[in-house]
Design an enzyme around this catalytic site. Structure first.
Site, PDB file in Angstrom:
ATOM      1  N   GLU A   1       0.814  -1.222   0.000  1.00  0.00           N
ATOM      2  CA  GLU A   1       0.000   0.000   0.000  1.00  0.00           C
ATOM      3  C   GLU A   1       0.850   1.276   0.000  1.00  0.00           C
ATOM      4  O   GLU A   1       0.849   2.042   0.971  1.00  0.00           O
ATOM      5  CB  GLU A   1      -0.970   0.006   1.191  1.00  0.00           C
ATOM      6  CG  GLU A   1      -2.032  -1.073   1.076  1.00  0.00           C
ATOM      7  CD  GLU A   1      -3.127  -0.961   2.133  1.00  0.00           C
ATOM      8  OE1 GLU A   1      -2.915  -0.288   3.147  1.00  0.00           O
ATOM      9  OE2 GLU A   1      -4.191  -1.566   1.931  1.00  0.00           O
TER      10      GLU A   1
ATOM     11  N   GLU B   1      -6.490  -7.918  -0.503  1.00  0.00           N
ATOM     12  CA  GLU B   1      -6.996  -8.020   0.873  1.00  0.00           C
ATOM     13  C   GLU B   1      -8.492  -7.737   0.847  1.00  0.00           C
ATOM     14  O   GLU B   1      -8.913  -6.695   0.338  1.00  0.00           O
ATOM     15  CB  GLU B   1      -6.304  -6.989   1.777  1.00  0.00           C
ATOM     16  CG  GLU B   1      -4.801  -7.144   1.834  1.00  0.00           C
ATOM     17  CD  GLU B   1      -4.121  -6.096   2.731  1.00  0.00           C
ATOM     18  OE1 GLU B   1      -4.819  -5.363   3.448  1.00  0.00           O
ATOM     19  OE2 GLU B   1      -2.885  -6.014   2.680  1.00  0.00           O
TER      20      GLU B   1
END
Ligand code: GAL
Length: 652
Positions: A145, A316
């Site tokens: 991320e 995710e």
């Protein structure tokens, strides 16, 4: 392309090694095919500088591989170990007020620090050497991320040096920079690139072009940082995909540029946490607080499908309550299944739940997993298993076809309107969403396009929601396009140098659109003006000088929607009712087929299937669509959080 598969994120280093075998066995029982590991484990790969231990990584991959699981190995560069800071005290990112960010969580680095970049190349190479030929290895994730926790922008000395060099490469001479930036204003002229500082700590706002160039530079730093790892990984295993995971409503860097050094794009989907923190009205948040916004995941799936040039994953997926939102409700039973189906319907290759087991310690101890800290299954365990069984049973596969409607998504416009909102809260993303949602409510599928697109052919309707500045590619695409266009407020109102164009916005040739924005009314959105025929405008209203046809005007007689041939220009920010009206008008004009969907139900076709998702917390009944042969999973009566799959008569 990989056929739709379920995955999970796993942290073997956080559990006794005696548990690994059982974990792997259970994962295989659930129907999991992909396991992502390793992305935060630098201190366990290299406890001290140069002291390496990859034995546990190899052993855990052996164990997972024995159970037929494929492994995505993450590079651990989002969590440099504590000793790295001793080695490079200046590697920390610095915030806008000049304070270095601290150790003790994650992402504590500056993208521009060249010493740290070398360390990243080194650890990546070491991982490649250790497991690059492992039979269970199926791909890589770079870092984790990029930009999360507000980490794209850093006001460090490394960033300053990089910014100056970047400016020099862009403008060539400081005179050219002064001219482009309009530095005659307020005596801001520079005599040398070395005099230029980062746009922070100024007395009042910095020059907007200085801020925008800093955003462009910082975005490029993310792409360059990624390329370092990509090059190492591809040199070793050109055959394996390099993936990165991005986020919801995250526009901190240009993802299209990042994806130039990725094979697959992915994003991390936490629908309840995202809705809780989203700038959306309470009348959306309240009915959907256990299900998530019915259009947010879909919009991101479509966006990241474009970023990944068709190849994308959910790395995710929310499995239950998360820990990081203000409030963290338990999802409605069935949502962990619905969210996975929705992602597959929009074209995901892999949907991977975060995480296998809830950790009883540290920051995320309140974050659910597929299993509980006591090693027993949590509710999402069974929902993930159900999805895996359903996709296997249906042999669900196929490609999402080309949509008939496309929306141009421009990261630079996000930055520009953040830098100079003029009306507080004016955002590009919100205008994208205002166009996306009414289309999806009519069952219409949407593709996103990068602003580098020079050819719109094949689409019936293209929307450019709130574009900062034209580029040559888009000008060509518009001039050559014979479909319908909707160009939204503020589009073309600046040049690339963040100035008002000589012809004023929207700055299109007269033969395409004879209109000029001559004044702006930017007011608090509480001041709404009704529009003749329904809906309201407010926040942003442009006063136009135009010879085009006025299609819709407001009660104060200002044009709202104008048209010249098939080119429509929207001169204001509209509320939901107005945007639905405008989109309905355009889809009727462009003759695009619609579906009649119950409130809260959305759908998407992939291959020969159409998948319906009921985001509502009440049952809903589907209307039969003429192009469907039969329901092959579920039926017309959908329970709350239900999924129904129809097989299309045409074969898709
Ligand atoms: C993501 C992150 C994961 C974990 C997760 C919790 O943003 O990539 O490492 O923190 O959130 O929801």
């Amino acid at each position: 392309m990989i056929s739709p598969s379920i995955g999970v994120c796993y942290y073997p280093e956080q559990w006794p090694s005696e548990w690994w075998e059982d974990d792997a066995r259970q994962m295989a029982e659930v129907g999991i095919k992909y396991v992502r590991i390793g992305e935060f484990a630098w201190s366990r790969f290299e406890p001290k500088p140069g002291q390496l231990d990859f034995s546990w990584l190899i052993e855990s991959m052996d164990t997972l591989g024995r159970h037929g699981l494929k492994v995505i190995v993450g590079t651990p560069t989002a969590t440099p170990p504590r000793w790295m800071l001793t080695k490079y005290p200046d590697m920390l990112a610095v915030d806008k007020d000049g304070r270095p960010r601290g150790f003790g969580s994650r992402r504590h680095y500056c993208f521009s620090h060249l010493g740290f970049r070398k360390e990243c190349a080194r650890i990546t190479q070491l991982i490649v050497d250790a497991v690059g030929q492992h039979p269970a290895l199926a791909g890589w994730q770079t870092d984790n991320e990029y930009g999360c926790h507000g980490t794209v922008l850093s006001y460090s000395d490394s960033a300053l040096q990089g910014y100056r060099a970047w400016l020099k490469a862009r403008y060539g001479t400081v005179e050219a920079l002064n001219a482009a930036w309009g530095n005659v204003f307020w005596s801001m002229d520079y005599a040398d690139f070395d005099e230029i500082d980062l746009p922070s700590l100024t007395v009042t706002e910095p020059n907007p072009i200085a801020s925008l160039d800093f955003r462009r530079f910082s975005s490029d730093q993310v792409a360059e940082f990624n390329k370092v790892q990509f090059d190492v990984l591809k040199a070793a295993r050109p055959d394996l995909p390099v993936i990165h995971n991005s986020m919801c409503r995250f526009t901190g860097y240009d993802h299209f540029k990042l994806a130039e050094t990725l094979d697959v794009m992915s994003w991390d989907s936490y629908p309840l946490g995202h809705l809780d923190g989203a700038p959306e009205p309470q009348d959306l948040k309240t009915p959907y607080f256990r299900q998530g916004d019915p259009d947010s995941s879909g919009m991101h799936h479509d966006l990241y499908r474009a970023v990944g040039r068709g190849r994308w994953w959910i790395m995710e997926l929310q499995p239950g309550p998360v820990n990081w939102a203000d409030f963290n409700p338990d999802p409605l039973p069935g949502m962990a299944r619905l969210w996975a189906w929705e992602a597959f319907a929009h074209g995901a290759e892999v949907v991977s739940y975060f995480r296998w087991r809830q950790a009883p310690f540290a920051q995320e101890q309140m974050h659910a997993g597929l299993t509980r800290p006591d090693r027993e299954p949590a509710p999402a365990y069974f929902e993930a298993k159900q999805v895996a069984e359903e996709i296997a049973q249906l042999k669900f596969d196929g490609k999402p076809g080309k949509a008939r409607v496309a929306v141009v998504f421009d990261y630079q416009s996000e930055w520009a309107w953040e830098i100079q909102p003029q009306a507080k809260g004016f955002s590009h993303l919100q205008h994208v969403r205002n166009c996306y949602v009414p289309l999806r409510k009519r069952g219409i599928e949407v593709d996103f396009l990068s602003p580098a697109t020079s050819d719109f052919s094949g689409y019936d309707l293209v929307i450019i929601p709130a574009l900062f500045a034209w580029n040559e590619a888009l000008r060509t695409a518009i001039a050559d396009f014979d479909g319908h266009l909707l160009i939204g407020p503020r589009s073309g109102s600046k040049t690339e140098d963040f100035s008002i164009p000589a012809a004023l916005g929207p700055d299109l040739p007269r033969n395409l659109l004879d209109a000029k924005v001559i004044r702006i009314d930017a007011s608090n959105p509480i001041h709404k003006v009704s529009v003749k025929g329904g809906g309201n405008v407010g926040h942003w209203r442009e006063r136009l000088e135009t010879n085009a046809e006025i299609v819709i005007e407001d009660e104060e007689n200002f044009p709202v929607l104008i048209a010249q041939g098939r080119l429509n220009y929207l001169a204001a920010s509209g509320d939901r009712a107005l945007m639905q009206r405008i989109i309905d008008h355009l889809i009727a004009d462009a003759d695009i087929p619609t579906l009649e969907l119950p409130a809260g139900v959305r759908c998407r076709t992939r291959g020969k299937w159409r998948i319906y998702f009921n985001y509502g917390d009440q049952p809903a009944t589907l209307n039969h669509a003429a192009d469907e042969r039969a329901y092959v999973l579920g039926n017309a009566d959908m329970p709350a959080a239900g999924v129904t799959v129809a097989e299309l008569a045409t074969g898709g």
